[in-house]
Every structure is written in structure tokens, then in C-alpha cells.
Design a protein around this motif. Structure first.
Motif, PDB file in Angstrom:
ATOM      1  N   ALA A  78       0.825  -1.209   0.000  1.00 12.73           N
ATOM      2  CA  ALA A  78       0.000   0.000   0.000  1.00 12.73           C
ATOM      3  C   ALA A  78       0.858   1.257   0.000  1.00 12.73           C
ATOM      4  O   ALA A  78       0.541   2.251  -0.664  1.00 12.73           O
ATOM      5  CB  ALA A  78      -0.930  -0.003   1.212  1.00 12.73           C
ATOM      6  N   GLY A  79       1.966   1.218   0.727  1.00 19.15           N
ATOM      7  CA  GLY A  79       2.856   2.374   0.746  1.00 19.15           C
ATOM      8  C   GLY A  79       3.482   2.628  -0.613  1.00 19.15           C
ATOM      9  O   GLY A  79       3.601   3.780  -1.049  1.00 19.15           O
ATOM     10  N   LYS A  80       3.867   1.559  -1.306  1.00 15.71           N
ATOM     11  CA  LYS A  80       4.444   1.717  -2.637  1.00 15.71           C
ATOM     12  C   LYS A  80       3.444   2.266  -3.637  1.00 15.71           C
ATOM     13  O   LYS A  80       3.818   3.021  -4.544  1.00 15.71           O
ATOM     14  CB  LYS A  80       4.986   0.370  -3.123  1.00 15.71           C
ATOM     15  CG  LYS A  80       5.791   0.468  -4.433  1.00 15.71           C
ATOM     16  CD  LYS A  80       5.073  -0.110  -5.605  1.00 15.71           C
ATOM     17  CE  LYS A  80       4.392   0.775  -6.516  1.00 15.71           C
ATOM     18  NZ  LYS A  80       4.947   1.977  -7.054  1.00 15.71           N
ATOM     19  N   LEU A  81       2.151   1.925  -3.481  1.00 14.51           N
ATOM     20  CA  LEU A  81       1.139   2.409  -4.418  1.00 14.51           C
ATOM     21  C   LEU A  81       1.079   3.937  -4.467  1.00 14.51           C
ATOM     22  O   LEU A  81       0.704   4.516  -5.483  1.00 14.51           O
ATOM     23  CB  LEU A  81      -0.240   1.865  -4.037  1.00 14.51           C
ATOM     24  CG  LEU A  81      -0.501   0.390  -4.349  1.00 14.51           C
ATOM     25  CD1 LEU A  81      -1.836  -0.030  -3.755  1.00 14.51           C
ATOM     26  CD2 LEU A  81      -0.488   0.133  -5.845  1.00 14.51           C
ATOM     27  N   SER A  82       1.463   4.578  -3.389  1.00 15.60           N
ATOM     28  CA  SER A  82       1.408   6.030  -3.332  1.00 15.60           C
ATOM     29  C   SER A  82       2.602   6.686  -4.005  1.00 15.60           C
ATOM     30  O   SER A  82       2.678   7.917  -4.058  1.00 15.60           O
ATOM     31  CB  SER A  82       1.325   6.494  -1.868  1.00 15.60           C
ATOM     32  OG  SER A  82       2.541   6.190  -1.184  1.00 15.60           O
ATOM     33  N   ARG A  83       3.512   5.885  -4.523  1.00 13.63           N
ATOM     34  CA  ARG A  83       4.731   6.414  -5.135  1.00 13.63           C
ATOM     35  C   ARG A  83       5.011   5.723  -6.463  1.00 13.63           C
ATOM     36  O   ARG A  83       4.621   4.582  -6.669  1.00 13.63           O
ATOM     37  CB  ARG A  83       5.925   6.200  -4.194  1.00 13.63           C
ATOM     38  CG  ARG A  83       5.739   6.884  -2.855  1.00 13.63           C
ATOM     39  CD  ARG A  83       7.006   6.982  -2.089  1.00 13.63           C
ATOM     40  NE  ARG A  83       6.842   7.942  -0.992  1.00 13.63           N
ATOM     41  CZ  ARG A  83       7.844   8.583  -0.430  1.00 13.63           C
ATOM     42  NH1 ARG A  83       9.078   8.389  -0.847  1.00 13.63           N
ATOM     43  NH2 ARG A  83       7.629   9.450   0.544  1.00 13.63           N
ATOM     44  N   THR A  84       5.689   6.421  -7.353  1.00  8.69           N
ATOM     45  CA  THR A  84       6.129   5.797  -8.593  1.00  8.69           C
ATOM     46  C   THR A  84       7.427   5.052  -8.335  1.00  8.69           C
ATOM     47  O   THR A  84       8.178   5.368  -7.402  1.00  8.69           O
ATOM     48  CB  THR A  84       6.348   6.840  -9.693  1.00  8.69           C
ATOM     49  OG1 THR A  84       7.346   7.774  -9.263  1.00  8.69           O
ATOM     50  CG2 THR A  84       5.056   7.586  -9.991  1.00  8.69           C
ATOM     51  N   GLY A  85       7.691   4.041  -9.169  1.00  7.78           N
ATOM     52  CA  GLY A  85       8.908   3.271  -9.000  1.00  7.78           C
ATOM     53  C   GLY A  85       8.849   2.379  -7.771  1.00  7.78           C
ATOM     54  O   GLY A  85       7.869   2.357  -7.028  1.00  7.78           O
ATOM     55  N   ALA A  86       9.928   1.635  -7.549  1.00  5.60           N
ATOM     56  CA  ALA A  86      10.008   0.721  -6.402  1.00  5.60           C
ATOM     57  C   ALA A  86      10.527   1.479  -5.200  1.00  5.60           C
ATOM     58  O   ALA A  86      11.684   1.337  -4.782  1.00  5.60           O
ATOM     59  CB  ALA A  86      10.906  -0.457  -6.742  1.00  5.60           C
ATOM     60  N   ASN A  87       9.672   2.309  -4.634  1.00  3.72           N
ATOM     61  CA  ASN A  87      10.059   3.170  -3.523  1.00  3.72           C
ATOM     62  C   ASN A  87       9.014   3.097  -2.424  1.00  3.72           C
ATOM     63  O   ASN A  87       7.810   3.145  -2.693  1.00  3.72           O
ATOM     64  CB  ASN A  87      10.197   4.618  -3.989  1.00  3.72           C
ATOM     65  CG  ASN A  87      11.234   4.781  -5.082  1.00  3.72           C
ATOM     66  OD1 ASN A  87      12.411   4.529  -4.867  1.00  3.72           O
ATOM     67  ND2 ASN A  87      10.793   5.187  -6.257  1.00  3.72           N
ATOM     68  N   LEU A  88       9.486   3.004  -1.177  1.00  2.59           N
ATOM     69  CA  LEU A  88       8.589   3.015  -0.035  1.00  2.59           C
ATOM     70  C   LEU A  88       8.579   4.394   0.610  1.00  2.59           C
ATOM     71  O   LEU A  88       9.575   5.123   0.549  1.00  2.59           O
ATOM     72  CB  LEU A  88       9.055   2.005   1.019  1.00  2.59           C
ATOM     73  CG  LEU A  88       8.942   0.522   0.713  1.00  2.59           C
ATOM     74  CD1 LEU A  88       9.332  -0.274   1.961  1.00  2.59           C
ATOM     75  CD2 LEU A  88       7.557   0.139   0.253  1.00  2.59           C
ATOM     76  N   PRO A  89       7.469   4.755   1.266  1.00  2.00           N
ATOM     77  CA  PRO A  89       7.486   5.954   2.105  1.00  2.00           C
ATOM     78  C   PRO A  89       8.393   5.717   3.317  1.00  2.00           C
ATOM     79  O   PRO A  89       8.882   4.596   3.524  1.00  2.00           O
ATOM     80  CB  PRO A  89       6.012   6.092   2.545  1.00  2.00           C
ATOM     81  CG  PRO A  89       5.231   5.160   1.688  1.00  2.00           C
ATOM     82  CD  PRO A  89       6.165   4.085   1.259  1.00  2.00           C
ATOM     83  N   PRO A  90       8.609   6.739   4.138  1.00  2.00           N
ATOM     84  CA  PRO A  90       9.422   6.541   5.353  1.00  2.00           C
ATOM     85  C   PRO A  90       8.830   5.459   6.261  1.00  2.00           C
ATOM     86  O   PRO A  90       7.642   5.146   6.198  1.00  2.00           O
ATOM     87  CB  PRO A  90       9.376   7.918   6.024  1.00  2.00           C
ATOM     88  CG  PRO A  90       9.120   8.877   4.907  1.00  2.00           C
ATOM     89  CD  PRO A  90       8.233   8.152   3.950  1.00  2.00           C
ATOM     90  N   ARG A  91       9.663   4.913   7.133  1.00  2.00           N
ATOM     91  CA  ARG A  91       9.245   3.801   8.001  1.00  2.00           C
ATOM     92  C   ARG A  91       8.017   4.145   8.832  1.00  2.00           C
ATOM     93  O   ARG A  91       7.135   3.299   9.013  1.00  2.00           O
ATOM     94  CB  ARG A  91      10.396   3.409   8.939  1.00  2.00           C
ATOM     95  CG  ARG A  91      11.474   2.573   8.285  1.00  2.00           C
ATOM     96  CD  ARG A  91      12.529   2.184   9.310  1.00  2.00           C
ATOM     97  NE  ARG A  91      12.006   1.243  10.276  1.00  2.00           N
ATOM     98  CZ  ARG A  91      12.402  -0.026  10.372  1.00  2.00           C
ATOM     99  NH1 ARG A  91      13.308  -0.502   9.536  1.00  2.00           N
ATOM    100  NH2 ARG A  91      11.911  -0.819  11.292  1.00  2.00           N
ATOM    101  N   ASP A  92       7.954   5.364   9.370  1.00  2.00           N
ATOM    102  CA  ASP A  92       6.814   5.688  10.227  1.00  2.00           C
ATOM    103  C   ASP A  92       5.512   5.709   9.445  1.00  2.00           C
ATOM    104  O   ASP A  92       4.445   5.359   9.972  1.00  2.00           O
ATOM    105  CB  ASP A  92       7.038   7.022  10.948  1.00  2.00           C
ATOM    106  CG  ASP A  92       7.248   8.192   9.989  1.00  2.00           C
ATOM    107  OD1 ASP A  92       7.619   7.954   8.818  1.00  2.00           O
ATOM    108  OD2 ASP A  92       7.034   9.347  10.409  1.00  2.00           O
ATOM    109  N   VAL A  93       5.580   6.093   8.162  1.00  2.00           N
ATOM    110  CA  VAL A  93       4.383   6.075   7.317  1.00  2.00           C
ATOM    111  C   VAL A  93       3.941   4.640   7.056  1.00  2.00           C
ATOM    112  O   VAL A  93       2.754   4.307   7.144  1.00  2.00           O
ATOM    113  CB  VAL A  93       4.636   6.823   5.993  1.00  2.00           C
ATOM    114  CG1 VAL A  93       3.438   6.698   5.061  1.00  2.00           C
ATOM    115  CG2 VAL A  93       4.956   8.283   6.263  1.00  2.00           C
ATOM    116  N   VAL A  94       4.898   3.759   6.740  1.00  4.29           N
ATOM    117  CA  VAL A  94       4.568   2.353   6.505  1.00  4.29           C
ATOM    118  C   VAL A  94       3.992   1.726   7.776  1.00  4.29           C
ATOM    119  O   VAL A  94       3.015   0.961   7.724  1.00  4.29           O
ATOM    120  CB  VAL A  94       5.811   1.572   6.032  1.00  4.29           C
ATOM    121  CG1 VAL A  94       5.496   0.087   5.889  1.00  4.29           C
ATOM    122  CG2 VAL A  94       6.318   2.136   4.708  1.00  4.29           C
ATOM    123  N   ALA A  95       4.574   2.054   8.924  1.00  9.58           N
ATOM    124  CA  ALA A  95       4.068   1.521  10.192  1.00  9.58           C
ATOM    125  C   ALA A  95       2.648   1.997  10.464  1.00  9.58           C
ATOM    126  O   ALA A  95       1.812   1.240  10.973  1.00  9.58           O
ATOM    127  CB  ALA A  95       4.998   1.929  11.338  1.00  9.58           C
TER     128      ALA A  95
END
Length: 314
Positions: free
Chosen positions: A285-302
Motif C-alpha cells: 500500500a505504501g508503494k502504491l502512493s509512489r512511482t517506481g520501487a520506492n517506499l514511504p518513510p518507516r513511520d508512514v509504513v508503520a
């Protein structure tokens, strides 16, 4: 050690369209390119999460620069084998109206026995007792369908746990391997599970039964990705479905790879099944908010993980 293998990498060129209408002329909103391939994407997400990871596979030396730049920027241990020629480019058409992506995947490099042996040597160096190795993506047309099955057997002999994300004949061969060559975890989607089962699995009960059959065959963890419906997780500890929260979609490209990365991160930390499911879905779900193979910061993913609903299944 965490490691990923990509035998058929690609430069993913994503073209955003107002709407995809077959047979018509389109004007693109935007175009961008990412160094990709399933194992590369998994490694990128694991690195974003802060885990040390190595990536290996085969790259064409004529256009390897985007991969070298990505791996260096993410702090990924670059263990790729370079060969003459160009790594393929895959075209991804993103319909901005629906959020759906249409993939046009081109043939990859032909890999000979000596190149595959070089990759095997790298994997042998990276694999050790307790390590996690991800084998992901399609196989080049020059390799036999049982390539992943044979690699899994060799890695298991060294004490590694293999996470497999494959489809078609490569997946079928891996699932038909003997008990000493089965992966530790797999992530088919519904269509791939239906292909293995040989019948439609439209009903939830049928889907669960097929996943349980795979788990009972000797694969400790089966995760079936279901798109907007989340994912089904089956292990010896039970079965559950995890449902993601509403998500603003920037691009679906690499969402399945992020899910695999979340699985690996959860297995690496020894999470219980419910927490592992939340971790995997939060990565996707975190990756869906971004282009490419990128995650949001850890606190956002948590924070996303805390919003994921987990429903135990009978």
C-alpha cells in the motif's frame, strides 16, 4: 543476509495516459523510466526499509548504468553479472482514469551455461544458514523451466530459505520439485494459482482450499495476492485475509514486488502470521502512493500497517 535474484531484469518505461483506448492515437501526460525487474524492485524496497540486501542476476553491459545508479543510491550490494548486449526495456501504459497498468514485456537477454554458473557462484557466496533469498520474475527464454527449482534445491542445501515469485512453467516446475527443493514461501496471484489448480477459483472457499493444498505439500508460507482485495496468507499457524486501507494510487507498477519485500522483512524479523500479513500489505500500500520501487518513510509504513484489517479464516 538478504539477497534477491533477477535473471530477466528490465528498464521499466512508464507512460501515463488520460485513458487507454486500444486502436487510437494517444498523447502521453508523462514518461519516466526505472531500472526494474522483480528482484531489483524487492531489493529496493528492503533497502528503503533499512535492511542490508544484496542483488544479483544478469545485466546487459550496454545499458547497465541505470541499474548501477539505483543500487548505489539505495545502498544495495551490487552482485550482478554483466554480459554483452542490452537489458530489455518493458513498456507500461498507465491509465490515469482507472489507475490500471497495461504491461508490454519484451524478450530478455539469452543466458548461456557459463553465465548461469557465474550467477550460481554468487548465490552460493550469499546464501548461508538462515539467510533469505528471493528468486523473482520471468526466466530468459534460453533457460529451462526448472531453473528456479534447481536453484532452490541448491540454496536449501546451504540452509537458506527461498522466497519464490514466479509464474507459468517456472512456477509449475518449482511447485512440482521434490520435498528438498520446495521454496519456503511463494506469492502467486489469483490467476497464477488458478493455472496451478487447473480450474477457476472465483469463490473464496475454493481459493483458500487451493492455497492450503500448496501449504500442505511442504511450502511453509503461501501468500496469494488479490489486488484491491488484499492478500490471503496460509501457514501452519492458520489462514487469514489482510485488507488494505483506502490508498491514493500513483502507480501500481511494483506493488506485488513490494508485497514480497514486506514478506521478506517480516520473515527476517520472525513476525507472527498476523503481523507479517500487516507488514506485507503495508509495504504494498505504501508503494502504491509512489512511482517506481520506492517506499514511504518507516513511520508512514508503520501507520499504514496499523490500519490494515486482518480476518482469520476457517
Amino acid at each position: 543476509m538478504l539477497a534477491t535474484l533477477t535473471l530477466n531484469p528490465a528498464i521499466d518505461q512508464t507512460v501515463t495516459l488520460d485513458a487507454l483506448r486500444p486502436g487510437q492515437v494517444h498523447r502521453a501526460r508523462s514518461v519516466w523510466a526505472d531500472a526494474g525487474g522483480k528482484g531489483v524492485n524487492v531489493a529496493a524496497c528492503l533497502a528503503d526499509w533499512g535492511l542490508p540486501v544484496a542483488a544479483t542476476g544478469v545485466l546487459g553491459q550496454d545499458n547497465a548504468a541505470p541499474f548501477a545508479q539505483l543500487l548505489a543510491a539505495k545502498g544495495i550490494d551490487d552482485r550482478f553479472v554483466w554480459v554483452p548486449g542490452e537489458t530489455r526495456t518493458n513498456l507500461k501504459l498507465l491509465d490515469a482514469g482507472t489507475g490500471e497498468t497495461t504491461d508490454i514485456n519484451l524478450p530478455g537477454l539469452d543466458i548461456g551455461p557459463s553465465t548461469l554458473e557465474a550467477v550460481r557462484a554468487v548465490l552460493s557466496e550469499l546464501a548461508c544458514d538462515g539467510s533469505l533469498v528471493v528468486l523473482a520474475g520471468s526466466l530468459p527464454r534460453s533457460l529451462a523451466p526448472d531453473t528456479y527449482a534447481r536453484l532452490t534445491g541448491a540454496l536449501r542445501a546451504r540452509g537458506a530459505r527461498v522466497v519464490l515469485d514466479a509464474s507459468g512453467p517456472a512456477l509449475a516446475a518449482a511447485l512440482a520439485a521434490g520435498p528438498d527443493a520446495l521454496p519456503h514461501a511463494i506469492k502467486p496471484n489469483r490467476a497464477e494459482l488458478e493455472e496451478w489448480a487447473g480450474r477457476p477459483l472465483a469463490e473464496p472457499a475454493a481459493l483458500r482450499e487451493a492455497a492450503r493444498r500448496l501449504q500442505a505439500s511442504g511450502i511453509p508460507l503461501v501468500c496469494v495476492s488479490l489486488g484491491a482485495e488484499g492478500a490471503l496468507f496460509v501457514s501452519r499457524d492458520g489462514a487469514l485475509q489482510a485488507l488494505p486501507p483506502p490508498t491514493t494510487i500513483a502507480s501500481t507498477v511494483g506493488a506485488g514486488d513490494a508485497l514480497v519485500a514486506g514478506l521478506v522483512a517480516g520473515l527476517h524479523e520472525g513476525l507472527a502470521l498476523q503481523d507479517l500479513a500487516r507488514r506485507a500489505l503495508a509495504f504494498a500500500a505504501g508503494k502504491l502512493s509512489r512511482t517506481g520501487a520506492n517506499l514511504p518513510p518507516r513511520d508512514v509504513v508503520a501507520a499504514i500497517a496499523r490500519e490494515i484489517r486482518v480476518a482469520p479464516l476457517n
